[in-house]
Design an enzyme around this catalytic site. Structure first.
Site, mmCIF file in Angstrom:
data_model
loop_
_atom_site.group_PDB
_atom_site.id
_atom_site.type_symbol
_atom_site.label_atom_id
_atom_site.label_comp_id
_atom_site.label_asym_id
_atom_site.label_seq_id
_atom_site.Cartn_x
_atom_site.Cartn_y
_atom_site.Cartn_z
ATOM 1 N N GLY A 1 0.841 -1.184 0.000
ATOM 2 C CA GLY A 1 0.000 0.000 0.000
ATOM 3 C C GLY A 1 0.874 1.232 0.000
ATOM 4 O O GLY A 1 1.959 1.241 -0.575
ATOM 5 N N CYS A 2 0.440 2.243 0.676
ATOM 6 C CA CYS A 2 1.195 3.492 0.750
ATOM 7 C C CYS A 2 2.540 3.254 1.429
ATOM 8 O O CYS A 2 2.604 2.667 2.504
ATOM 9 C CB CYS A 2 0.388 4.517 1.531
ATOM 10 S SG CYS A 2 1.266 6.064 1.785
ATOM 11 N N PHE A 3 3.614 3.720 0.801
ATOM 12 C CA PHE A 3 4.938 3.465 1.383
ATOM 13 C C PHE A 3 5.154 4.177 2.706
ATOM 14 O O PHE A 3 6.001 3.768 3.492
ATOM 15 C CB PHE A 3 6.085 3.744 0.406
ATOM 16 C CG PHE A 3 6.064 5.025 -0.375
ATOM 17 C CD1 PHE A 3 5.541 6.205 0.101
ATOM 18 C CD2 PHE A 3 6.620 5.038 -1.651
ATOM 19 C CE1 PHE A 3 5.564 7.373 -0.638
ATOM 20 C CE2 PHE A 3 6.660 6.197 -2.403
ATOM 21 C CZ PHE A 3 6.123 7.372 -1.896
ATOM 22 N N TRP A 4 4.402 5.219 2.987
ATOM 23 C CA TRP A 4 4.539 5.892 4.282
ATOM 24 C C TRP A 4 4.234 4.924 5.427
ATOM 25 O O TRP A 4 4.884 4.945 6.464
ATOM 26 C CB TRP A 4 3.603 7.085 4.389
ATOM 27 C CG TRP A 4 3.815 8.177 3.387
ATOM 28 C CD1 TRP A 4 4.955 8.455 2.673
ATOM 29 C CD2 TRP A 4 2.860 9.150 2.992
ATOM 30 N NE1 TRP A 4 4.757 9.541 1.868
ATOM 31 C CE2 TRP A 4 3.480 9.987 2.045
ATOM 32 C CE3 TRP A 4 1.544 9.403 3.341
ATOM 33 C CZ2 TRP A 4 2.829 11.064 1.445
ATOM 34 C CZ3 TRP A 4 0.890 10.466 2.747
ATOM 35 C CH2 TRP A 4 1.531 11.291 1.819
#
Length: 179
Positions: free
Chosen positions: A14-17
């Site tokens: 998903g979002c790399f953050w």
């Protein structure tokens, strides 16, 4: 303990953050870099291009770890249990191939371990695991403002509502692996 057993792993969840924030708390993790991989567009992609879904890249993190402290298998288990590997091309509200669940292996040993871990974790989930297992081709660092995003932006809504719960799950499931 020397630095003789430093290894690198690359994952998209998903979002790399979110994925970056998780691994920054794990013992034995030396470095986490947010970036892009798995695409087919020429040249280094930008965040905007990747978000369009047209480049084929996934948002990923490249994790450098000391295998004398944490094994690749344990790194994979943490990855697989802190995102939803049963959602195809999405994580929560983040939808598109750039948010796919993917393990980019660096060698055949990583590929074999990834396949075994996925098989071992299959019963842990109610749905079928759809995590892609693919060879790493090229990893591109994301823009500087994406690096260490959670620690630099904890007051932002996305961090509070999406990343903080993932960190709570990490702390509950893997307390013995935390720094």
């Amino acid at each position: 303990m020397g630095k003789n057993n430093i290894q690198v792993a690359t994952f998209g969840g998903g979002c790399f953050w979110c994925t970056e924030a998780v691994f920054l708390e794990v013992k034995g993790i030396e470095k986490v870099v947010s970036g892009y991989s798995g695409g087919n567009a020429p040249g280094k992609p930008t965040y905007r291009e990747v978000c369009s879904g047209l480049t084929g890249h996934a948002e990923v993190v490249q994790v450098t770890f000391d295998a004398d402290i944490i094994s690749y298998e344990d790194v994979l288990i943490i990855f697989m249990t802190t995102h939803d590997p049963t959602q195809l091309n999405r994580q929560g509200a983040d939808v598109g191939t750039q948010y796919r669940s993917v393990i980019f292996y660096h060698n055949n040993e990583q590929k074999k371990i990834a396949e075994v871990v996925i098989q071992q974790l299959a019963d842990y989930f109610d749905q079928k695991i759809v995590t892609e297992v693919s060879p790493l081709d090229i990893f591109y660092d994301a823009e500087d403002y994406h690096q260490d995003y959670y620690n630099n932006n904890q007051e932002k809504g996305y961090c509070s509502f999406v990343i903080t719960p993932k960190l709570q799950k990490l702390r509950k499931l893997h307390a013995d692996k935390l720094k």
